[in-house]
Design a protein around this motif. Structure first.
Motif, PDB file in Angstrom:
ATOM      1  N   ASP A  57       2.289   9.428   1.799  1.00 17.17           N
ATOM      2  CA  ASP A  57       2.936   8.837   0.621  1.00 17.17           C
ATOM      3  C   ASP A  57       3.865   7.702   1.017  1.00 17.17           C
ATOM      4  O   ASP A  57       3.902   6.650   0.350  1.00 17.17           O
ATOM      5  N   PRO A  97       3.264   7.703  -5.733  1.00 17.07           N
ATOM      6  CA  PRO A  97       2.335   7.730  -4.599  1.00 17.07           C
ATOM      7  C   PRO A  97       1.750   9.107  -4.308  1.00 17.07           C
ATOM      8  O   PRO A  97       0.674   9.222  -3.723  1.00 17.07           O
ATOM      9  N   LEU A 149      -5.788   4.619   1.216  1.00 18.73           N
ATOM     10  CA  LEU A 149      -4.988   3.817   2.143  1.00 18.73           C
ATOM     11  C   LEU A 149      -5.726   2.549   2.575  1.00 18.73           C
ATOM     12  O   LEU A 149      -5.151   1.459   2.635  1.00 18.73           O
ATOM     13  N   LEU A 164       1.743   4.698   2.059  1.00 18.85           N
ATOM     14  CA  LEU A 164       1.111   4.077   0.894  1.00 18.85           C
ATOM     15  C   LEU A 164       2.118   3.224   0.124  1.00 18.85           C
ATOM     16  O   LEU A 164       1.810   2.088  -0.287  1.00 18.85           O
ATOM     17  N   SER A 165       3.319   3.745  -0.070  1.00 16.32           N
ATOM     18  CA  SER A 165       4.349   2.972  -0.775  1.00 16.32           C
ATOM     19  C   SER A 165       4.726   1.721   0.007  1.00 16.32           C
ATOM     20  O   SER A 165       4.891   0.631  -0.568  1.00 16.32           O
ATOM     21  N   THR A 190      -0.769   5.014  -8.821  1.00 10.14           N
ATOM     22  CA  THR A 190       0.576   5.220  -8.287  1.00 10.14           C
ATOM     23  C   THR A 190       1.653   4.677  -9.229  1.00 10.14           C
ATOM     24  O   THR A 190       2.763   5.215  -9.272  1.00 10.14           O
ATOM     25  N   ARG A 240       1.981  -0.935  -0.297  1.00  6.75           N
ATOM     26  CA  ARG A 240       1.972  -1.596  -1.609  1.00  6.75           C
ATOM     27  C   ARG A 240       3.109  -2.594  -1.738  1.00  6.75           C
ATOM     28  O   ARG A 240       3.017  -3.562  -2.509  1.00  6.75           O
ATOM     29  N   GLU A 280      -8.276  10.291   0.397  1.00  9.26           N
ATOM     30  CA  GLU A 280      -6.976   9.800   0.850  1.00  9.26           C
ATOM     31  C   GLU A 280      -7.127   8.620   1.817  1.00  9.26           C
ATOM     32  O   GLU A 280      -6.388   7.635   1.746  1.00  9.26           O
ATOM     33  N   VAL A 337      -5.731  -0.281  -0.022  1.00 11.02           N
ATOM     34  CA  VAL A 337      -4.447  -0.973  -0.179  1.00 11.02           C
ATOM     35  C   VAL A 337      -4.254  -1.997   0.940  1.00 11.02           C
ATOM     36  O   VAL A 337      -3.805  -3.128   0.703  1.00 11.02           O
ATOM     37  N   VAL A 343      -5.803   2.220  -7.051  1.00  9.31           N
ATOM     38  CA  VAL A 343      -4.661   2.919  -6.458  1.00  9.31           C
ATOM     39  C   VAL A 343      -3.360   2.426  -7.067  1.00  9.31           C
ATOM     40  O   VAL A 343      -2.439   3.224  -7.323  1.00  9.31           O
ATOM     41  N   ASP A 344      -3.245   1.125  -7.318  1.00 15.04           N
ATOM     42  CA  ASP A 344      -2.032   0.577  -7.927  1.00 15.04           C
ATOM     43  C   ASP A 344      -1.793   1.190  -9.307  1.00 15.04           C
ATOM     44  O   ASP A 344      -0.662   1.560  -9.642  1.00 15.04           O
ATOM     45  N   VAL A 375      -2.150  10.428  -5.380  1.00 13.26           N
ATOM     46  CA  VAL A 375      -3.409  10.326  -4.627  1.00 13.26           C
ATOM     47  C   VAL A 375      -3.748  11.667  -4.000  1.00 13.26           C
ATOM     48  O   VAL A 375      -4.860  12.186  -4.144  1.00 13.26           O
TER      49      VAL A 375
END
Length: 378
Positions: free
Chosen positions: A183, A342, A315, A186-187, A337, A190, A311, A318, A333-334, A345
């Motif tokens: 998480d 996040p 990733l 991923l954040s 989330t 982004r 998962e 992104v 994904v955007d 996912v």
């Protein structure tokens, strides 16, 4: 259903075949039930009651239709005659040829606590250190956790007897690693990073480590109650009806324990508890382990691989969206989330896989053959 060669009506080594469509009487001096007892003599010798023989026959593909050709109303009725004949015909007395089956031993309960103890020690080390020592503690925890988990479940109700494939172990490690760093990574991705170390989700992973103990106890509870039903039921359908609420109850008990541990760890470490993502992952891992323990390793392996792949793809998309003209890749994904954070996912990937395994468990773990001892179901 295809019947294996141990069943009447299959060709023998000379290529001859019985006539299954005729009434299975004692014509020509051939007793088909006696032949079946002889072919399954080890099963009959080890069984302590007729339903264990029925479970073994079910595992070998013998159906009620097969029993009807032998002039029995169902597999259980056929198993009762086989159980009686095994003793009457001078063969080994059922249930007397082997030592008593061992009950639960305290050491597996203690071993189930070791992942939680190690996880707590590693989290404490991460909180008390900084810089290079902190990296060393994290590396030690990551390297030590895999053998500790393996050793913790070598015995007890969650022992898989080496049925787990290498691919399933790899995907399990990936899912746990994503729960720890996914998480945050991923954040950061982004937001254009990662430009600095992203935060680790230690609270959910610590809760999952601590949940190994209630998972083992819930699996033991299910196995023990199912074994009691196996000896008390008077038919396979009756057994399935009795075991289904036991399965759902054990699963619900584990889910409640995991939610409590997530809340406790989140409060103690001042981190988000990640109920959806970590809860779905815990449910997925428990159901996968139960299915493998009880002889159904194929579907759990695919479910773990599917969740891990989702998962990984999330990733990858992104990061791939940074390439010129590829920004559209990150759009799903955007949107996800942005709407749910996040953690959505992991919650979506593991939740869908856990739901599939729950349906599969309700179908397969309610069969008597799933709870027969290994010598009877193999």
């Amino acid at each position: 259903m295809t019947i294996d060669s141990a069943e009447p009506g299959a060709p023998d080594r000379a290529g001859h075949r019985d006539e299954p469509d005729r009434p299975a009487g004692r014509r020509g001096g051939v007793d088909p039930v006696k032949a079946l007892v002889h072919r399954h003599r080890e099963l009959c010798a080890r069984a302590v009651d007729p339903l264990e023989i029925a479970a073994g026959l079910e595992a070998h593909g013998v159906t009620d239709r097969t029993a009807a050709r032998l002039r029995h109303r169902d597999v259980f009725s056929l198993a009762e005659e086989m159980y009686a004949r095994a003793a009457r015909d001078g063969e080994e007395e059922p249930g007397t040829g082997t030592p008593d089956r061992p009950g639960p031993r305290p050491y597996w309960a203690a071993l189930a606590l070791t992942p939680g103890v190690l996880g707590a020690a590693v989290v404490a080390g991460l909180r008390l250190t900084d810089g290079q020592p902190r990296s060393a503690v994290a590396a030690f925890g990551a390297l030590a956790m895999a053998p500790v988990l393996h050793y913790a479940f070598r015995r007890g109700p969650l022992s898989t007897r080496r049925r787990t494939t290498g691919a399933a172990r790899v995907w399990t490690c990936w899912l746990l690693a994503y729960a720890l760093v996914g998480d945050g990574l991923l954040s950061a991705a982004r937001d254009g990073g990662p430009n600095s170390p992203w935060p680790l989700a230690t609270a959910p992973v610590l809760a999952l480590c601590l949940a190994c103990a209630p998972a083992a106890w819930c699996a033991h509870l299910l196995a023990a109650r199912a074994r009691r039903r196996l000896t008390a039921s008077r038919g396979l359908e009756e057994f399935a009806t009795a075991v289904r609420p036991l399965l759902l109850g054990a699963f619900g008990l584990f889910a409640a324990a995991l939610c409590g541990l997530l809340a406790l760890c989140g409060a103690a470490l001042d981190e988000p508890p990640a109920y959806a993502g970590a809860g779905a992952l815990g449910a997925l891992l428990l159901l996968a382990r139960l299915l493998v323990v009880h002889g159904s390793p194929q579907v759990p392996g695919r479910a773990l691989a599917g969740a891990g792949a989702v998962e990984a793809v999330a990733l990858a998309t992104v990061f791939a969206a940074r390439l010129p003209g590829c920004s559209f890749l990150a759009a799903p994904v955007d949107r996800l989330t942005a709407a749910a954070g996040p953690g959505a996912v992991a919650a979506l990937a593991c939740g869908a896989a856990a739901l599939i395994l729950l349906v599969q468990a309700a179908r397969t773990l309610t069969r008597a053959s799933a709870h027969a001892p290994p010598c009877e179901a193999s």
